[in-house]
Each structure stands twice: as structure tokens, then as C-alpha cells.
Motif scaffolding. Structure first.
Motif, PDB file in Angstrom:
ATOM      1  N   ASP A  64      -2.952   4.363  -6.171  1.00 32.76           N
ATOM      2  CA  ASP A  64      -2.558   3.043  -5.694  1.00 32.76           C
ATOM      3  C   ASP A  64      -1.537   3.203  -4.565  1.00 32.76           C
ATOM      4  O   ASP A  64      -0.913   4.264  -4.420  1.00 32.76           O
ATOM      5  CB  ASP A  64      -1.932   2.224  -6.818  1.00 32.76           C
ATOM      6  CG  ASP A  64      -2.939   1.860  -7.898  1.00 32.76           C
ATOM      7  OD1 ASP A  64      -4.157   1.845  -7.587  1.00 32.76           O
ATOM      8  OD2 ASP A  64      -2.511   1.602  -9.037  1.00 32.76           O
TER       9      ASP A  64
ATOM     10  N   ARG B 226     -12.055  -0.470  -4.378  1.00 35.44           N
ATOM     11  CA  ARG B 226     -11.523   0.883  -4.479  1.00 35.44           C
ATOM     12  C   ARG B 226     -12.609   1.905  -4.151  1.00 35.44           C
ATOM     13  O   ARG B 226     -13.744   1.798  -4.625  1.00 35.44           O
ATOM     14  CB  ARG B 226     -10.986   1.142  -5.895  1.00 35.44           C
ATOM     15  CG  ARG B 226     -10.362   2.531  -6.077  1.00 35.44           C
ATOM     16  CD  ARG B 226      -9.895   2.744  -7.513  1.00 35.44           C
ATOM     17  NE  ARG B 226      -8.826   1.836  -7.894  1.00 35.44           N
ATOM     18  CZ  ARG B 226      -7.543   2.063  -7.662  1.00 35.44           C
ATOM     19  NH1 ARG B 226      -7.166   3.180  -7.039  1.00 35.44           N
ATOM     20  NH2 ARG B 226      -6.636   1.184  -8.042  1.00 35.44           N
TER      21      ARG B 226
ATOM     22  N   GLY C  30      -7.090  -5.223  -5.034  1.00 33.81           N
ATOM     23  CA  GLY C  30      -6.016  -4.781  -5.911  1.00 33.81           C
ATOM     24  C   GLY C  30      -5.079  -3.821  -5.197  1.00 33.81           C
ATOM     25  O   GLY C  30      -4.944  -3.848  -3.967  1.00 33.81           O
ATOM     26  N   PRO C  31      -4.435  -2.925  -5.950  1.00 35.11           N
ATOM     27  CA  PRO C  31      -3.458  -2.017  -5.348  1.00 35.11           C
ATOM     28  C   PRO C  31      -4.050  -0.712  -4.840  1.00 35.11           C
ATOM     29  O   PRO C  31      -3.309   0.191  -4.451  1.00 35.11           O
ATOM     30  CB  PRO C  31      -2.492  -1.755  -6.512  1.00 35.11           C
ATOM     31  CG  PRO C  31      -3.372  -1.778  -7.724  1.00 35.11           C
ATOM     32  CD  PRO C  31      -4.432  -2.824  -7.425  1.00 35.11           C
ATOM     33  N   ALA C  32      -5.388  -0.583  -4.846  1.00 33.99           N
ATOM     34  CA  ALA C  32      -6.027   0.688  -4.497  1.00 33.99           C
ATOM     35  C   ALA C  32      -5.556   1.200  -3.133  1.00 33.99           C
ATOM     36  O   ALA C  32      -5.516   0.447  -2.158  1.00 33.99           O
ATOM     37  CB  ALA C  32      -7.542   0.525  -4.485  1.00 33.99           C
ATOM     38  N   LEU C  33      -5.226   2.468  -3.077  1.00 29.96           N
ATOM     39  CA  LEU C  33      -4.782   3.060  -1.811  1.00 29.96           C
ATOM     40  C   LEU C  33      -5.927   3.138  -0.820  1.00 29.96           C
ATOM     41  O   LEU C  33      -5.790   2.735   0.344  1.00 29.96           O
ATOM     42  CB  LEU C  33      -4.195   4.451  -2.073  1.00 29.96           C
ATOM     43  CG  LEU C  33      -3.784   5.259  -0.832  1.00 29.96           C
ATOM     44  CD1 LEU C  33      -2.761   4.505   0.005  1.00 29.96           C
ATOM     45  CD2 LEU C  33      -3.252   6.634  -1.244  1.00 29.96           C
TER      46      LEU C  33
ATOM     47  N   ASP D 280       1.362   2.009  -4.337  1.00 32.12           N
ATOM     48  CA  ASP D 280       2.703   2.255  -4.853  1.00 32.12           C
ATOM     49  C   ASP D 280       2.915   3.686  -5.331  1.00 32.12           C
ATOM     50  O   ASP D 280       4.043   4.070  -5.653  1.00 32.12           O
ATOM     51  CB  ASP D 280       3.010   1.295  -6.009  1.00 32.12           C
ATOM     52  CG  ASP D 280       3.229  -0.133  -5.520  1.00 32.12           C
ATOM     53  OD1 ASP D 280       3.422  -0.307  -4.304  1.00 32.12           O
ATOM     54  OD2 ASP D 280       3.186  -1.060  -6.350  1.00 32.12           O
ATOM     55  N   ASP D 281       1.852   4.472  -5.405  1.00 34.67           N
ATOM     56  CA  ASP D 281       2.004   5.878  -5.790  1.00 34.67           C
ATOM     57  C   ASP D 281       2.624   6.705  -4.665  1.00 34.67           C
ATOM     58  O   ASP D 281       3.063   7.840  -4.887  1.00 34.67           O
ATOM     59  CB  ASP D 281       0.646   6.480  -6.181  1.00 34.67           C
ATOM     60  CG  ASP D 281       0.129   5.910  -7.493  1.00 34.67           C
ATOM     61  OD1 ASP D 281       0.967   5.557  -8.343  1.00 34.67           O
ATOM     62  OD2 ASP D 281      -1.104   5.821  -7.672  1.00 34.67           O
TER      63      ASP D 281
END
Length: 308
Positions: free
Chosen positions: A167, A228, A217-220, A169-170
């Protein structure tokens, strides 16, 4: 897994082991399928010998099972994996009180073949990233994504599944570190260098916003439809850039992982530090890269020394 041809007690045990792998052990779907395929093969042999429950499985059953596969031409690596599966299964069965004693405690199998992984030379890596950088300058968001994914794979040595599951945030851009969730849901922190940081920053500023949809979503990393990215897409990207080199047998994302580890050791990194970066549970797994480094050193010596 098809358990219809097994006695009810054996079929129930196989399904219970599957739930254990998926739940408590948090194994990937691919790993669970491989384990259960092996267990089904073992239980079919046991059933053919007349076993109706797990107490009918003895050491001789396990030996016959592996012996038949050896005679059929199975590799030592496959036999070793299946023996390990059998040990995991019978150990679980003892804990669940489905077996009174563990018949696999004295089971021996051939040692795995320690094949050296395909590794890129550093100049080949430079050609790959230069090619992707040029494509990103003139291309769209997917070109920016591909460059960032390959840079990050090589910079960190992460697995494809780990990359796909990341994600936004990682990332810790200030410290240039990445939080990675590896096998068994174990977390580790991995550093990455400036080239990867630049590529990822470009992707986040100019590429990802162009692909984001409600379900992103939060997917990088995202696919063309904004979802994703999946492992298959990552593998395709890496395969294409490595095929374009035309002068290497190294293929797939694992080649970047192998190359990252080997180049770290070539540069003087501590073996335990490389173990931590790669997320290996055993130092013995990491040690294969020392063999790669020695082999490359030997090749360089033979090519360069006048009396080699």
C-alpha cells in the motif's frame, strides 16, 4: 482438492489440514494447493493399502509413497518438498489427536538440489532501468508504473506477491524504507536507494493519479483499470524487459531478487543483513547467493588472469 475417492476420515483430515494452512499458518493459496495435492496423493496410497483413518498411516506407507514417485522420475527437489509436506501433515495430525504417534519422525528424503539462480550482471540491470526510464519519459502512467515496479524489485529484493500487496502507506519516503509483509504475515523493513525513490515518486505524482478509481483503495501499484496490480501483471512486465536484453538466461521477477542479493554480497554486505532484507527465515537459504558470488568471481578470474 477432490477428496470424494477417499474414506470419510481421511477426507475430513485433508480438509482440516487445509483449513489449518489457510488460517493459522496464513499460507498463500498457491502454497495451500501444493500442500493439499501432496497430501491427497499420500492419502490415496494409504487408502489403497486399506487405511480408513490416519492411524493406518505408518512409516512404511510414507516410504512406499516416496519410493513410487522416485521410480517415476520425480526430481530430488520435488521428493524433498513432498517429504516436508508429509512431516507437516502428520505433525499437525498428532497435535489434533488424529494420530497417536508421528510416523514421519524417521522419514528421510533426498536433499534438495541447490541450483544456482539466474543472475543479471550489473551492466544488464543498468540497461534494463535505462530502457524503462526512457519509456517513462515519453509514455503514459503504465510506463511510469513499470519503471517504478522494476526499480523497487531490484532495489529491495522483494517477492512479487509482496510488491503486489503493498500500500502507499507502506512507503517511508523520508527514510527511504519500505514496510514489507512477507510469508507467514511476517513484517520487515527494507531500505531502497535514490533511483528507486525517484521512480516511485514519479509514479505517485504523475502515474497513479491518472489511473485511480473509486475501488483503487490504498494499493501502491495499479493496473490499467485502476485496481490493485496482480502478480501476473508484474511477471509479464519483468519478463518483457528481460527478454528485450537478448543476452541473459535470467527470467522473471525472481531474477531481480536473485540479482539484488548477489550484488549486495558482491559489494560487501553482511550475509545476515541480506537475510533480513530478503525475509529468509533460515540463513541457509541466503547462503546460496554466496555460491553465486564465488562462481562469478571464478569466471572473472579465468577470463582475466593470464595464467588462469
Amino acid at each position: 482438492m477432490d477428496t470424494h475417492d477417499l474414506p470419510p476420515a481421511l477426507a475430513d483430515a485433508a480438509r482440516g489440514f487445509g483449513r489449518y494452512l489457510e488460517g493459522e499458518r496464513a499460507r498463500s493459496p498457491h502454497t495451500v494447493r501444493a500442500y493439499l495435492s501432496d497430501v491427497q496423493s499420500l492419502l490415496q496410497v494409504a487408502a489403497a493399502d486399506g487405511a480408513t483413518n490416519l492411524d493406518g498411516i505408518e512409516l512404511s506407507t510414507l516410504r512406499r509413497w516416496l519410493g513410487a514417485q522416485s521410480e517415476a522420475g520425480m526430481s530430488r527437489s520435488t521428493l524433498a518438498r513432498r517429504a516436508a509436506t508429509a512431516r507437516s501433515f502428520t505433525s499437525w495430525a498428532v497435535r489434533e489427536e488424529l494420530l497417536g504417534s508421528d510416523p514421519a519422525l524417521r522419514l528421510k528424503a533426498p536433499k534438495r538440489e541447490r541450483a544456482l539462480p539466474g543472475v543479471l550482471h550489473q551492466q544488464q540491470v543498468l540497461r534494463v532501468v535505462d530502457q524503462l526510464k526512457a519509456a517513462a519519459e515519453d509514455g503514459g502512467p503504465l510506463a511510469l508504473r513499470d519503471r517504478a515496479m522494476v526499480e523497487l524489485l531490484y532495489a529491495t529484493g522483494v517477492r512479487v506477491g509482496e510488491l503486489a500487496g503493498m500500500d502507499v502507506d507502506d512507503l517511508d519516503p523520508d527514510r527511504r524504507t519500505l514496510r514489507v509483509v512477507g510469508k507467514g504475515n511476517k513484517e520487515r523493513t527494507v531500505p531502497y536507494g535514490l533511483p528507486a525513490a525517484v521512480a516511485v515518486d514519479d509514479w505517485l505524482r504523475r502515474g497513479r493519479p491518472a489511473l485511480v478509481v473509486t475501488g483503487s483503495g490504498p494499493a501502491l501499484f495499479l493496473g490499467a483499470r485502476g485496481r490493485r496490480v496482480d502478480q501476473r501483471q508484474v511477471r509479464t512486465v519483468v519478463k518483457d524487459v528481460l527478454d528485450a536484453l537478448g543476452d541473459t538466461a535470467a527470467t522473471g521477477p525472481h531474477a531481480l531478487r536473485h540479482s539484488a542479493a548477489t550484488h549486495l554480497l558482491d559489494g560487501g554486505a553482511d550475509l545476515r543483513a541480506v537475510q533480513e532484507i530478503l525475509g529468509h527465515s533460515s540463513l541457509a537459504t541466503t547462503q546460496i547467493y554466496t555460491h553465486v558470488s564465488v562462481d562469478r568471481l571464478r569466471q572473472s578470474y579465468q577470463q582475466a588472469h593470464p595464467r588462469a
